[in-house]
Design a protein around this motif. Structure first.
Motif, mmCIF file in Angstrom:
data_model
loop_
_atom_site.group_PDB
_atom_site.id
_atom_site.type_symbol
_atom_site.label_atom_id
_atom_site.label_comp_id
_atom_site.label_asym_id
_atom_site.label_seq_id
_atom_site.Cartn_x
_atom_site.Cartn_y
_atom_site.Cartn_z
ATOM 1 N N PRO A 520 0.835 -1.220 0.000
ATOM 2 C CA PRO A 520 0.000 0.000 0.000
ATOM 3 C C PRO A 520 0.860 1.256 0.000
ATOM 4 O O PRO A 520 1.853 1.350 0.725
ATOM 5 C CB PRO A 520 -0.807 -0.128 1.304
ATOM 6 N N LYS A 521 0.498 2.196 -0.826
ATOM 7 C CA LYS A 521 1.218 3.466 -0.884
ATOM 8 C C LYS A 521 0.863 4.328 0.324
ATOM 9 O O LYS A 521 -0.278 4.314 0.803
ATOM 10 C CB LYS A 521 0.863 4.222 -2.161
ATOM 11 N N MET A 522 1.857 5.063 0.795
ATOM 12 C CA MET A 522 1.624 6.006 1.881
ATOM 13 C C MET A 522 1.123 7.323 1.289
ATOM 14 O O MET A 522 1.633 7.790 0.276
ATOM 15 C CB MET A 522 2.915 6.252 2.653
ATOM 16 N N ILE A 523 0.124 7.893 1.936
ATOM 17 C CA ILE A 523 -0.372 9.201 1.510
ATOM 18 C C ILE A 523 0.604 10.261 2.007
ATOM 19 O O ILE A 523 0.905 10.338 3.206
ATOM 20 C CB ILE A 523 -1.785 9.452 2.039
ATOM 21 N N THR A 524 1.108 11.057 1.107
ATOM 22 C CA THR A 524 2.125 12.043 1.464
ATOM 23 C C THR A 524 1.682 13.439 1.052
ATOM 24 O O THR A 524 0.932 13.614 0.087
ATOM 25 C CB THR A 524 3.472 11.691 0.799
ATOM 26 N N PHE A 525 2.155 14.406 1.793
ATOM 27 C CA PHE A 525 1.919 15.818 1.501
ATOM 28 C C PHE A 525 2.977 16.605 2.261
ATOM 29 O O PHE A 525 3.694 16.057 3.118
ATOM 30 C CB PHE A 525 0.507 16.251 1.916
ATOM 31 N N LEU A 526 3.100 17.864 1.931
ATOM 32 C CA LEU A 526 4.113 18.703 2.572
ATOM 33 C C LEU A 526 3.629 19.057 3.969
ATOM 34 O O LEU A 526 2.779 19.939 4.148
ATOM 35 C CB LEU A 526 4.370 19.958 1.738
ATOM 36 N N SER A 527 4.178 18.349 4.937
ATOM 37 C CA SER A 527 3.690 18.475 6.310
ATOM 38 C C SER A 527 4.527 19.480 7.089
ATOM 39 O O SER A 527 5.693 19.739 6.790
ATOM 40 C CB SER A 527 3.739 17.104 6.994
ATOM 41 N N TYR A 528 3.900 20.007 8.150
ATOM 42 C CA TYR A 528 4.622 20.892 9.068
ATOM 43 C C TYR A 528 5.675 20.134 9.873
ATOM 44 O O TYR A 528 6.593 20.742 10.420
ATOM 45 C CB TYR A 528 3.640 21.540 10.060
ATOM 46 N N LYS A 529 5.531 18.810 9.952
ATOM 47 C CA LYS A 529 6.399 18.036 10.829
ATOM 48 C C LYS A 529 7.712 17.634 10.178
ATOM 49 O O LYS A 529 8.642 17.256 10.871
ATOM 50 C CB LYS A 529 5.657 16.784 11.293
ATOM 51 N N GLU A 530 7.780 17.675 8.867
ATOM 52 C CA GLU A 530 9.016 17.247 8.209
ATOM 53 C C GLU A 530 9.957 18.451 8.060
ATOM 54 O O GLU A 530 9.530 19.609 8.080
ATOM 55 C CB GLU A 530 8.708 16.625 6.850
ATOM 56 N N PRO A 531 11.247 18.183 7.913
ATOM 57 C CA PRO A 531 12.233 19.283 7.878
ATOM 58 C C PRO A 531 11.947 20.324 6.804
ATOM 59 O O PRO A 531 12.087 21.530 7.056
ATOM 60 C CB PRO A 531 13.544 18.553 7.593
ATOM 61 N N MET A 532 11.537 19.891 5.621
ATOM 62 C CA MET A 532 11.264 20.852 4.559
ATOM 63 C C MET A 532 10.106 21.753 4.932
ATOM 64 O O MET A 532 10.153 22.988 4.741
ATOM 65 C CB MET A 532 10.959 20.115 3.242
ATOM 66 N N GLY A 533 9.035 21.151 5.477
ATOM 67 C CA GLY A 533 7.881 21.953 5.877
ATOM 68 C C GLY A 533 8.230 22.906 7.004
ATOM 69 O O GLY A 533 7.790 24.071 7.025
ATOM 70 N N ILE A 534 9.028 22.399 7.962
ATOM 71 C CA ILE A 534 9.446 23.270 9.083
ATOM 72 C C ILE A 534 10.270 24.441 8.571
ATOM 73 O O ILE A 534 10.087 25.598 8.977
ATOM 74 C CB ILE A 534 10.248 22.440 10.115
ATOM 75 N N GLY A 535 11.192 24.170 7.643
ATOM 76 C CA GLY A 535 12.041 25.233 7.109
ATOM 77 C C GLY A 535 11.249 26.286 6.369
ATOM 78 O O GLY A 535 11.463 27.502 6.562
#
Length: 798
Positions: A520-535
């Motif tokens: 099963p594929k994971m649903i992904t999006f630009l989250s506040y919790k990941e480093p890119m989103g935080i930056g």
């Protein structure tokens, strides 16, 4: 003489005896029987059939001189060809004929035969089921060289490829052919040896009759003597219902261990305890005396009866049938004998029904047929249709609309012994009347294989199995069962062995590394919790705070010349719009929702268009202010708040109208992108209308280009507070960012597209903020001495 087949005659005699002694059926009628031999020869079959019908002292076809013989029905023959020859004669006289051997549907063109055995179509499907069940895809066929053999080959050539099975060879055995000369015999044995030595072929199907099997036994015995390596080779033999593993006197002492573990499809039968008791009464001094008895006893026990003129070893009369090995004689009723037994019962019940119909007539004149007192064969057909009865084994037999009584086939496993005896173990059933999933049943735990397999299931394949994660690739010039294994193409899987083609995973799944299952594929999006989103979120907050501080600084020093120099309201509007631009990324971060998708592009387009409109207004103000300083210039009347306000409002209103049209017709909505990323499902906003999206971007680009062009033309105007230089540089950065945005945006996938857009928003907004406002803030905060009217005027006229 094939002594084992004498049981068919004994089954006939047993059935007649059972009926004659039963008070429940034909109580006032005594049945008798005649037995004729077909000699496996068509001319003799025709002759003996005519003898049965017309011979008294001598044969006069179509003439009876005596009425003492009342022929009601014929049971025979065992082989299909023999049955057809008999039908040619009997069908002329409408005499019921019961076939107790399996035949093809072609025999149904004759109007009067009744089929005690199930037709061979179901037998063929049972063979196919066995081959598929055990995964045997590469087989050899030994087929009798006659009409029934040709029909079998035709059927199997159609069925085998349909079920993924290939014949490695089809060898026709001419059982009536005589081999002349040592060379011909040696050539035939060499050819057969090569067939047996095919290492990849472990399964042989034998179709024919007892003579076919006898010939194979002789060939194998000859090969055993010349090719010792064959003794250690294991094969699986699948034999059809006509083959009963019956041996004649010639093959009696030949070895049968090569057929250990064979699988045989036999006519269905049930145990009849009374029949075995009846066989114990069969003795030379018994009442059973027929023309075949002496020949049977002589060949079975290899002795002669005392009253014989033969000087061979005399029989004692104490010989017992149960002491004979099963290939010579079998005490248990075979499938063919069971068919003979039930055929006799069917005739008896039809005759009983005929007599009962006579007794139901109150007078001879009420009966349509006065011949019921002297029943004729053709009269039985009406009562045979739809007849149903129970035999002494408790099994129900009936005739269907196709004149068939067959109850299917038993799957038996053959175990041989050193004394050339063998036993048949029932391990399954082919029942054509059962439901589809239960037409074939098998007790695999009861099966035994040839000793060479060490009780491991045999493998018979041209090519090895292709493991999950690969697919079959056909070898040029060979049958489809011979193939190579190739890995599945990227993005596809095969979850089973020997897949012809790989398949793609569902849209919400992707292949694992071995390509044998979907994950099963994971649903992904630009989250506040990941480093890119935080930056990106941190950058947006920082730029927003800087913008707020800049706006506060300008408001605090609003009376200073540097703030008043170029339309304070436009400056404030520009800073507010930049603040909103820096807040727009928060609509792009996190999982898309209906609200964020609805607002994000429109909010971004409107706020940036407003910001660029303000920059354009400031640039136009600088140009008009310079032109108004010239003596007699008419541009002075255009200076003022009206022009700049109108310019900002009109340019912004065009973008607002575009966004309103977009949101009113095809608004963006949350969507899941299952195709862009291999291992992820991207939660994104579907823009609804790509055209409107690019119109919004295009209009913003047009405003930016105009602002850059005007600022570039005014960059060298002599003014101490000339903002054109800074605006030129800021718009150059702005245009560069968005020109780079388009190819980068189109070449990225998933959440990185969102990250590119957020970065472009922050970078272009930061460019405007830094280039336009940081020089002024530097003077306001760090160099207040330069923020004086005298300093401005001095610079202006230097």
């Amino acid at each position: 003489m094939v002594t084992k087949f004498y049981q068919h005659s004994l089954a006939l005699a047993f059935a007649i005896k059972e009926i004659n002694e039963s008070p429940r059926i034909l109580s006032n009628v005594t049945l008798g029987f005649n037995i004729y031999d077909s000699y496996y020869y068509e001319k003799m079959t025709y002759r003996t059939t005519l003898d049965l019908l017309f011979k008294s002292l001598r044969l006069v076809p179509n003439y009876k001189c005596s009425a003492s013989k009342k022929l009601l029905a014929v049971v025979g023959g065992l082989g299909c060809d023999t049955s057809i020859y008999i039908s040619h004669v009997l069908s002329l006289y409408k005499i019921p004929q019961f076939l107790f051997g399996s035949c093809a549907t072609e025999l149904r063109k004759f109007p009067f035969p009744y089929h005690v055995a199930t037709e061979v179509t179901h037998q063929n499907m049972g063979i196919i089921w066995l081959l598929q069940h055990f995964g045997w895809r590469w087989i050899g066929l030994f087929v009798v060289d006659d009409d029934s053999g040709e029909h079998f080959i035709t059927m199997m050539k159609l069925l085998l490829p349909q079920h993924g099975i290939c014949p490695a060879f089809i060898e026709q055995i001419g059982q009536n052919r005589r081999l002349n000369g040592v060379t011909e015999i040696t050539s035939m044995l060499s050819k057969m040896c090569q067939l047996f030595k095919l290492s990849r072929v472990s399964v042989y199907i034998v179709y024919g009759d007892n003579r076919t099997m006898a010939l194979l036994i002789n060939i194998i015995q000859a090969l055993y003597d010349d090719y010792k390596e064959l003794t250690s080779m294991g094969k699986v033999w699948i034999t059809t219902s006509h083959i009963d593993f019956a041996v004649s006197r010639i093959e009696r002492h030949l070895k049968l261990d090569f057929f250990y573990g064979s699988i045989s499809l036999t006519i269905h039968s049930q145990e009849l305890p009374e029949f075995e008791k009846f066989l114990h009464t069969v003795k030379p001094d018994g009442t059973l005396k027929d023309g075949f008895f002496k020949a049977f006893w002589k060949q079975a026990f290899e002795c002669v009866l005392p009253d014989s003129s033969d000087y061979s070893l005399s029989c004692t009369g104490k010989e017992k049938l149960d002491s004979l090995p099963s290939p010579v004689f079998e005490m248990r009723m075979t499938g063919h004998s069971y068919g003979v037994y039930n055929a006799v019962l069917a005739v008896a019940h039809a005759l009983q029904a005929l007599y009962e119909s006579q007794s139901n007539c109150r007078s001879v004149f009420e009966c349509r047929n006065t011949e019921f007192h002297d029943p004729q064969p053709w009269q039985l057909h009406r009562f045979l249709q739809g007849i149903s009865f129970n035999n002494s084994a408790g099994e129900t037999w009936s005739l269907d609309e196709n004149r068939g009584m067959g109850t299917g086939f038993d799957i038996t496993n053959i175990v041989t012994f050193p004394n050339n005896s063998l036993i048949r173990m029932k391990v399954g059933r082919v029942d054509p009347k059962a439901l589809d999933r239960k037409k074939v049943t098998l007790r695999e735990d009861l099966l035994v294989w040839h000793k060479a397999f060490n009780q491991v299931m045999p493998v018979s394949r041209c090519s090895g199995s292709c493991q999950p994660g690969s697919q079959k690739r056909k070898k040029e010039g060979e049958q489809f069962c011979c193939y190579e294994c190739a890995s599945c193409p990227e993005g596809q899987i095969s979850i089973q062995k020997d897949m012809d083609d790989c398949s793609a995973c569902p849209e919400d799944q992707y292949p694992n590394q071995d390509q044998d299952r979907c994950i099963p594929k994971m649903i992904t999006f630009l989250s506040y919790k990941e480093p890119m989103g935080i930056g990106l979120a941190s950058a947006a907050v920082s730029l927003s705070l800087i913008t707020v501080l800049t706006l506060r600084t300008f408001i605090k020093h609003k009376e200073t010349p540097i703030v008043k120099a170029n339309n304070q309201r436009v400056t404030y509007a520009l800073l507010v719009s930049l603040l909103l631009c820096f807040l727009c990324p928060f609509l792009f971060l996190g999982r898309p929702s209906k609200l964020t998708c609805f607002l994000r592009q429109s909010a971004f387009g409107i706020t940036f268009s407003t910001a660029v409109s303000c920059v354009l207004a400031k640039t136009v103000t600088v140009v008009l202010a310079f032109m108004a300083t010239k003596p007699g210039s008419s541009m002075r009347k255009w200076l003022g708040k009206t022009l700049t306000n109108s310019l900002v409002l009109s340019c912004s209103m065009i973008q607002i109208c575009s966004c309103a049209t977009w949101l009113g017709t095809t608004p963006p909505f949350p969507d899941l992108d299952t195709r862009s990323m291999t291992e992820e499902i991207v939660a994104q906003c579907n823009e609804g209308s790509v055209v409107m999206f690019y119109i919004v971007l295009g209009y913003m680009g047009l405003l930016s280009f105009i602002s850059f062009l005007v600022a570039f033309l005014a960059r060298k105007l002599p003014d101490s507070f000339n903002e054109a230089k800074f605006i030129t540089f800021s718009m150059l950065m702005f245009c560069s960012v968005w020109l780079c945005f388009l190819p980068t945006y189109l070449s990225t996938k998933g959440k990185y597209m969102v990250a590119v857009e957020i970065f472009s928003i922050l970078a272009s907004g930061a460019g405007l903020l830094c280039c336009i406002f940081f020089p002024k803030c530097y003077i306001i905060v760090l160099r207040p001495g330069m923020n004086q009217r005298e300093q401005v005027l001095t610079r202006k006229y230097e």
